[in-house]
Structure formats: structure tokens, C-alpha cells
Scaffold this motif. Structure first.
Motif: not given
Length: 475
Positions: A431, A435-436, A443, A450, A462-464
Motif C-alpha cells: 500500500k 494512486y496506481y 487491478t 485500493y 486506483m486510489k488508496l
């Protein structure tokens, strides 16, 4: 101004406007960004020496990118050398068809054959050496046609001179330079009496002079690439399958005009047209007809094709494919165009219309064929950048394909609060990133905390969530 000149000028203006629009609108791509970050950022001498060694360093392109971006890294400035090369390509294409043919319809058809290739036009809006090399190749072919009509040494000198920066832009152009020299050597065989011995020696002396110049420019960078094993891009299935096949596939952008066998049908059609044109040249020579530029270009094309086959057999060099095979396209077009001499003027409009229809069907202002995956990268970088501020770092990760382009925008937009991305070949399971960005099929490999932030076509940002971030001391 004559109506035909206006028509050709209008066509070229529209084509140039299309290339300019692509240069302004398309996201930067993986290889372009690598050029900016890894090569154009180096000192001038280091670029010319190809350090660090890579076949991706198209030397003249890297030098021009460095020059044109001294005032900033805007993508249009990065792509401007190749955009100007597009104008040069169109200029020489127009000049050639105008001087070689009197009939209006076949002039238009000649320009269509040379320029209505959607894949070829792409490289006049991208910061790669292919666009530069195609422009210099077209200029070299134009002056070669003038030499054949003469023959005079001045056009030949210009033809050879323009081939030098073509090779400096893209090393695959060496195939053309050597084939051009071979055509000069054997020119008295295809047109006896055209060159007296003194002229023939002078012509080959010019070729030798420019070969020495080219050797001086390329010895160090080529040696560096060979030592690093950088010449690996290409095909292994043969000249027909790799070179002709890839040109056919990219010409129609994978469209299935004739079903699943479209590429094969187009490849065979191109091969049959080329063989027919060459046989027609030989037949004319047997009947005593004077050999023109069609015969000269046919000889160059034949030597290039045989040369790549020989390189594969002796040196295990991959066959040219896709963008590296584009140097064959202008010559193939001109050889096929030479068949026009036995065709009525009205026969020219059908191929011109078909070529125009294919160009319109495949024109786009959103992506390139080779770097399609970077279609949304600029939008993604802008989206994440808008959510940060100075003093608040954003850890931004992405699959390795997108990393150079995101890094380019980080530098071009002077985004100091981005951390990353790294060249991750595998999707990380932790983690670390806020952002990824990755393909939707990947995914599930991310940490389950995420969540999707925004979709970009087949890709997800994708966002944490802040509450899910690891606190100090947590593993």
C-alpha cells in the motif's frame, strides 16, 4: 496558379494540418518520453556517441529535440522536428509527381500513393526518428529521379547528401543508402551510354565520399549499440510475412476489409503489383525503351529487399517490420506508380479514391498504432496532478508501460509533489502508492484496499483511501 497545383497544395495542406493536430492533441508516448528523459537530456557529445547505448536513440531526432526544447518541454516543441519533416516529405512528393508525370489524374494518384498512408503520417506527429528519415528519403528519391532524367552529378550529390541525415535519424536507412549506391554502380546496365566512364567514376566517387562521412558519424554510436546488443527489434518469419505483412496490416490499421485474410490479401496484391512493375521495366528494356526512374527505383527496392534477406541469413539480423519497414513504402509506391505509363488517365481516379477512403477511415486524433496504450496517459497525469498541491506529496504508481510518459509530464509541468512512478514490471502488492494506474485486468493484483477512482478506457486509476493508508510503525 494552375488548378492542378492548387489541388496538390490543398491536399498537402490538409495532410499537414492533420499531422499538426495529432502533434498537438495526442498524449506523449513511451518512446517519445524516453527520448526526452534519457537521450535529449544528455550533453550533445553524449547523444552523438549514443551513451547510454540504445537503438531507441535516433541520434538526429534526439539532437533536434534537445535543440527545440531549450525553452521548455511542451509536447509540440518536442514533436516539431518531425512535424516540419512532414512538410518536407509532402513538398518533395509533390515535386516528384509533378515533374515525372504530365497527366493530372496520375499526378494526384502518385501523391495519394506516397502520402495517403495513415501509418506513415503518424510519424510526422511523433518525436521519433522515423518521420525525419522518411522526409530525407523522399528528398533523396526526388533528386535521384532528376539524376536519372539527366543524368547530372549535382542532383546525384543532393540525393546522396539527403540520405546521410536520413541514416542519422534512423539506422535502418543504411539499407537505402547502400542500395542507392548499388543502383549508381549498375546504372550503365539499365541505361547503356547514359554515363561515360568519367561520369561513372565521378558518381561513385561521390557515393564513396558520403559513405565515408556517414561512417564517421555512425561508427561510434553503432559500435556502442552492437556492444549492448541493442539491435533486437524486428521479425523472424521472412521478408514477405514480416516486412510486407506488417506494412499491409498497419496500412489498414488492422481493419478486416476482406475478412480475416485482409493482411495476406493486401500483401499478395502488393507483391504482385511490384513484381509486375519490375517485369514491365525489364520488358521495356529488352524492347529498347529508355529506362527511367521506375527502373532505377525498382533496382534500389530489389537490392534493399535482397539485402535484408542476406543480413538475416548471414548476420541473424531481424527482418524490418512495422515502423522500421516504412523506408520501403515510398519506393514501393513509386515502383507501382511506374505502371501508370500504360494506363489511361481515367484509371488513376479509382486507386486515388480507395486510398483516400482508407485514410479517412483510419484517421484519428486520439492515439498512435504502436503506442496505443498511452492514449489516456496525459489525461491521467493531469487528473492526479489536479488533486495535489505543493507541500503535500502524492505517491503515484503505474505499470511500466506508462512510467516514462508520466515522468515526462512530471518534468514538463514541473510537478514537484509527485513521488514516482517506478518502472514496475510487476504490480506491487503493498500500500505504498496513493494512486496506481494500470489495465483493468490487472487491478485484482493490487492490495484489496485500493478502490477505483476513475476509468480511462480499458484502464483504471486506483486510489488508496486516506483511512486505509499505513500509519507510521505499521508494516
Amino acid at each position: 496558379m494552375k488548378p492542378l497545383i492548387l489541388l496538390l497544395a490543398l491536399i498537402c495542406s490538409l495532410l499537414f494540418a492533420y499531422c499538426a493536430a495529432r502533434a498537438a492533441l495526442l498524449s506523449m508516448t513511451h518512446d517519445e518520453s524516453t527520448t526526452v528523459l534519457m537521450y535529449a537530456s544528455q550533453p550533445w557529445g553524449q547523444i552523438m556517441a549514443n551513451e547510454p547505448p540504445s537503438a531507441n536513440n535516433h541520434i538526429l531526432n534526439s539532437l533536434l529535440v534537445k535543440l527545440f526544447t531549450l525553452g521548455g518541454l511542451h509536447k509540440v516543441l518536442v514533436r516539431l522536428p518531425n512535424l516540419l519533416a512532414g512538410a518536407l516529405f509532402l513538398f518533395f512528393a509533390c515535386r516528384l509527381v509533378h515533374e515525372e508525370e504530365k497527366r493530372r489524374a496520375w499526378r494526384v494518384a502518385g501523391l495519394a500513393l506516397l502520402a495517403f498512408n495513415p501509418y506513415l503520417l503518424e510519424f510526422f506527429g511523433l518525436a521519433r526518428g522515423y518521420g525525419l528519415s522518411l522526409a530525407f528519403l523522399m528528398g533523396s528519391l526526388y533528386f535521384a529521379s532528376r539524376f536519372v532524367r539527366g543524368p547530372e552529378m549535382r542532383p546525384l550529390a543532393w540525393s546522396l547528401l539527403l540520405a546521410v541525415p536520413g541514416c542519422y535519424s534512423n539506422l535502418t536507412m543504411l539499407n537505402y543508402f547502400l542500395a542507392l549506391w548499388a543502383a549508381i554502380i549498375f546504372f550503365p546496365l539499365i541505361r547503356p551510354g547514359a554515363l561515360v566512364r568519367k561520369q561513372w567514376l565521378k558518381a561513385n566517387g561521390l557515393a564513396l565520399l558520403f559513405a565515408v562521412l556517414l561512417s564517421a558519424l555512425l561508427f561510434t554510436p553503432v559500435k556502442a549499440s552492437l556492444g549492448a546488443g541493442a539491435f533486437y527489434y524486428g521479425g523472424e518469419n521472412g521478408f514477405f510475412a514480416d516486412t510486407l505483412g506488417s506494412l499491409a496490416r498497419h496500412f489498414v490499421n488492422g481493419r478486416r476489409y476482406f475478412g480475416d485474410n485482409t493482411d495476406l490479401i493486401l500483401s499478395w496484391a502488393a507483391a504482385l503489383l511490384l513484381v509486375s512493375a519490375m517485369v514491365w521495366q525489364v520488358r521495356g528494356r529488352i524492347r529498347g525503351a529508355q529506362a527511367g526512374s521506375g527502373a532505377f527505383f525498382s533496382l534500389i527496392l530489389a537490392v534493399m529487399a535482397l539485402g535484408t534477406i542476406a543480413q538475416r541469413a548471414w548476420l541473424d539480423t531481424p527482418f524490418l517490420t512495422g515502423r522500421t519497414a516504412l523506408i520501403f513504402y515510398p519506393l514501393m509506391s513509386l515502383v507501382v506508380w511506374s505502371l501508370r505509363r500504360e494506363a489511361p488517365a481515367r484509371a488513376a481516379w479509382a486507386p486515388a479514391a480507395l486510398l483516400a477512403a482508407n485514410l479517412v477511415a483510419n484517421a484519428n486524433l486520439v492515439q498512435s498504432q504502436d503506442w496505443w496504450y498511452d492514449r489516456h496517459t496525459e489525461s491521467v497525469a493531469g487528473y492526479v496532478a489536479a488533486r495535489g498541491q505543493e507541500g503535500q506529496h502524492i505517491r503515484f504508481g503505474a505499470s511500466w508501460l506508462f512510467t516514462p510518459t508520466i515522468q515526462y509530464y512530471r518534468q514538463a509541468w514541473n510537478i514537484g509533489y509527485f513521488i514516482g512512478p517506478n518502472m514496475d514490471r510487476e504490480v506491487p502488492g503493498g500500500k505504498y502508492f496513493d494512486y496506481y494506474y494500470l489495465h483493468r485486468d490487472d487491478t485484482a493484483r493490487l492490495h484489496p484496499d485500493y478502490v477505483p477512482e476513475k476509468q480511462f478506457g480499458a484502464y483504471f486509476l486506483m486510489k488508496l483511501p486516506p483511512e486505509k493508508k499505513e500509519k507510521p510503525g505499521e508494516e
